[in-house]
Design a protein around this motif. Structure first.
Motif, short mmCIF file in Angstrom:
data_model
loop_
_atom_site.label_atom_id
_atom_site.label_comp_id
_atom_site.label_asym_id
_atom_site.label_seq_id
_atom_site.Cartn_x
_atom_site.Cartn_y
_atom_site.Cartn_z
N LEU A 7 0.84 -1.19 0.00
CA LEU A 7 0.00 0.00 0.00
C LEU A 7 0.88 1.25 0.00
N ALA A 8 0.55 2.19 -0.86
CA ALA A 8 1.35 3.41 -0.99
C ALA A 8 1.43 4.17 0.34
N LYS A 9 0.35 4.14 1.11
CA LYS A 9 0.33 4.89 2.36
C LYS A 9 1.27 4.30 3.41
N GLU A 10 1.70 3.03 3.21
CA GLU A 10 2.60 2.39 4.16
C GLU A 10 4.07 2.70 3.88
N VAL A 11 4.38 3.22 2.69
CA VAL A 11 5.76 3.37 2.25
C VAL A 11 6.61 4.27 3.16
N PRO A 12 6.12 5.44 3.61
CA PRO A 12 6.97 6.29 4.45
C PRO A 12 7.46 5.61 5.72
N VAL A 13 6.65 4.72 6.28
CA VAL A 13 7.06 3.99 7.49
C VAL A 13 7.89 2.77 7.11
N LEU A 14 7.54 2.14 5.98
CA LEU A 14 8.16 0.88 5.61
C LEU A 14 9.61 1.03 5.14
N ILE A 15 9.91 2.06 4.36
CA ILE A 15 11.25 2.19 3.79
C ILE A 15 12.33 2.26 4.87
N PRO A 16 12.20 3.08 5.92
CA PRO A 16 13.24 3.07 6.97
C PRO A 16 13.40 1.70 7.63
N GLN A 17 12.28 0.96 7.77
CA GLN A 17 12.36 -0.38 8.37
C GLN A 17 13.14 -1.34 7.47
N LEU A 18 12.91 -1.24 6.16
CA LEU A 18 13.61 -2.11 5.21
C LEU A 18 15.11 -1.81 5.20
N VAL A 19 15.45 -0.54 5.22
CA VAL A 19 16.86 -0.15 5.25
C VAL A 19 17.52 -0.67 6.52
N ALA A 20 16.80 -0.58 7.64
CA ALA A 20 17.34 -1.07 8.90
C ALA A 20 17.56 -2.58 8.88
N ARG A 21 16.79 -3.29 8.06
CA ARG A 21 16.93 -4.75 7.96
C ARG A 21 17.98 -5.16 6.93
N GLY A 22 18.56 -4.19 6.24
CA GLY A 22 19.63 -4.53 5.31
C GLY A 22 19.34 -4.26 3.85
N ALA A 23 18.18 -3.69 3.53
CA ALA A 23 17.86 -3.39 2.13
C ALA A 23 18.77 -2.27 1.61
N ARG A 24 19.16 -2.40 0.33
CA ARG A 24 19.94 -1.34 -0.32
C ARG A 24 19.45 -1.22 -1.76
N ASP A 25 19.87 -0.13 -2.42
CA ASP A 25 19.47 0.13 -3.82
C ASP A 25 17.94 0.03 -3.96
N LEU A 26 17.21 0.63 -3.05
CA LEU A 26 15.76 0.49 -2.98
C LEU A 26 15.09 1.43 -3.99
N LEU A 27 14.20 0.88 -4.81
CA LEU A 27 13.48 1.64 -5.83
C LEU A 27 11.97 1.53 -5.59
N GLU A 28 11.24 2.60 -5.91
CA GLU A 28 9.77 2.62 -5.79
C GLU A 28 9.18 2.91 -7.17
N TYR A 29 8.20 2.08 -7.59
CA TYR A 29 7.56 2.24 -8.88
C TYR A 29 6.05 2.39 -8.70
N LYS A 30 5.46 3.22 -9.54
CA LYS A 30 4.00 3.26 -9.61
C LYS A 30 3.50 2.08 -10.42
N LEU A 31 2.32 1.58 -10.06
CA LEU A 31 1.72 0.46 -10.78
C LEU A 31 0.58 0.96 -11.66
N GLU A 32 0.44 0.38 -12.83
CA GLU A 32 -0.65 0.77 -13.74
C GLU A 32 -1.84 -0.17 -13.62
N LYS A 33 -1.60 -1.46 -13.51
CA LYS A 33 -2.66 -2.45 -13.37
C LYS A 33 -2.23 -3.47 -12.34
N LEU A 34 -3.21 -4.00 -11.60
CA LEU A 34 -2.94 -5.02 -10.61
C LEU A 34 -4.10 -6.01 -10.63
N VAL A 35 -3.89 -7.16 -11.25
CA VAL A 35 -4.96 -8.15 -11.43
C VAL A 35 -4.75 -9.30 -10.45
#
Length: 295
Positions: free
Chosen positions: A267-295
């Motif tokens: 969920l887009a609304k979760e991203v501001p909280v989620l990204i710092p958590q992912l970085v703290a767990r070891g994520a790097r080179d993190l990219l965010e993309y918009k989605l056009e369709k989700l089936v």
């Protein structure tokens, strides 16, 4: 000798004129139905030759679809209820688009709040919603005279009305006119509706099923984003543990065994909280993309 008709089947679609129009047009364009209007036309040119589109006021759409004058259309739940079509067997709600969420409320001038004066007097109630206003008055046992309004309902009190029944999204217009909400009648959003009997037509049902699937995929995608990140092998388990995603994260090995690539739709609304958590767990080179369709 019988002949087979060469006429192509057509889905007759009706869209709302006014504030809903832009959002409905954009949604249709995103699923391959693009409309081109001339300056005064109520019949746009449609990119899909199997779809015929007409533009009318939202208030008229539900009755016309129920009557079968059009196959399907977009209108607010408020106008379905106002036209007493919620239980009509000839009208089916295929999906809730969630557009234009408004509350239908009863509001009175501030001076009538003291000691609930509005409950103890004969009220002039102004509204575009005659049925909803009368149902509310009957439910609350109010003595009322109904005054049909034709826009700018909030301008009538206090000289010309004691109460209004109107739609509001933020309540700012009511406050600006010194009106206070005394009851919430319902919450309305935009509905995609269909003339029920045509669901027995195989071609039209398939066309509608495809349209609903594509619109749902677009609306679902608008709420989510795709996060892609890299992580070292020793931190993968920690990263993906309790990771929010639709099902399971997509994990792929990186070149030369240098770690893993991880993809999740969240969920887009979760991203501001989620990204710092992912970085703290070891994520790097993190990219965010918009989605056009989700089936």
């Amino acid at each position: 000798m019988s002949t087979v008709s060469s006429e192509k089947p057509v889905l007759k679609l009706i869209i709302p004129k006014g504030r809903l129009q832009g959002k409905v047009e954009a949604l249709l364009a995103s699923v391959g139905i693009e409309l081109a209007f001339s300056s005064r036309s109520y019949r746009p040119v449609c990119s899909d030759p199997c779809v015929d589109v007409k533009l009318l006021k939202s208030q008229n759409i539900a009755p016309l679809v129920a009557l079968g004058r059009h196959d399907a259309g977009f209108t607010g739940l408020d106008w379905i209820l106002e036209n007493q079509l919620e239980s009509n067997p000839d009208l089916t709600r295929l999906m809730d688009l969630g557009f234009n969420q408004v509350k239908i409320v009863a509001a009175v001038p501030e001076v009538l709040l003291e000691n609930d004066r509005w409950r103890q007097m004969k009220l002039v109630v102004a509204s575009e919603y005659e049925i909803l206003a009368k149902q509310f008055a009957a439910q609350e046992k109010l003595d009322m005279f109904f005054l049909k309004s034709f826009g700018a309902t909030e301008a009538l009190p206090p000289e010309d009305a004691d109460m209004i029944v109107d739609n509001t999204s933020t309540g700012s217009t009511l406050k600006a006119n010194r009106l206070s909400v005394v009851a919430e009648l319902l919450v309305s959003t935009t509905q995609f509706i269909v003339h029920t009997p045509l669901l027995n037509d195989p071609w039209k049902k398939e066309k509608l099923d495809q349209l609903v699937m594509l619109m749902n995929s677009k609306l679902n995608a608008s709420k989510k984003v795709l996060l892609e990140m890299n992580v070292s092998s020793d931190k993968l388990d920690k990263l993906v543990q309790d990771l929010p995603c639709m099902h399971s994260p997509t994990v792929s090995p990186l070149y030369n065994d240098s770690g893993f690539a991880v993809k999740i739709a969240v969920l887009a609304k979760e991203v501001p909280v989620l990204i710092p958590q992912l970085v703290a767990r070891g994520a790097r080179d993190l990219l965010e993309y918009k989605l056009e369709k989700l089936v």
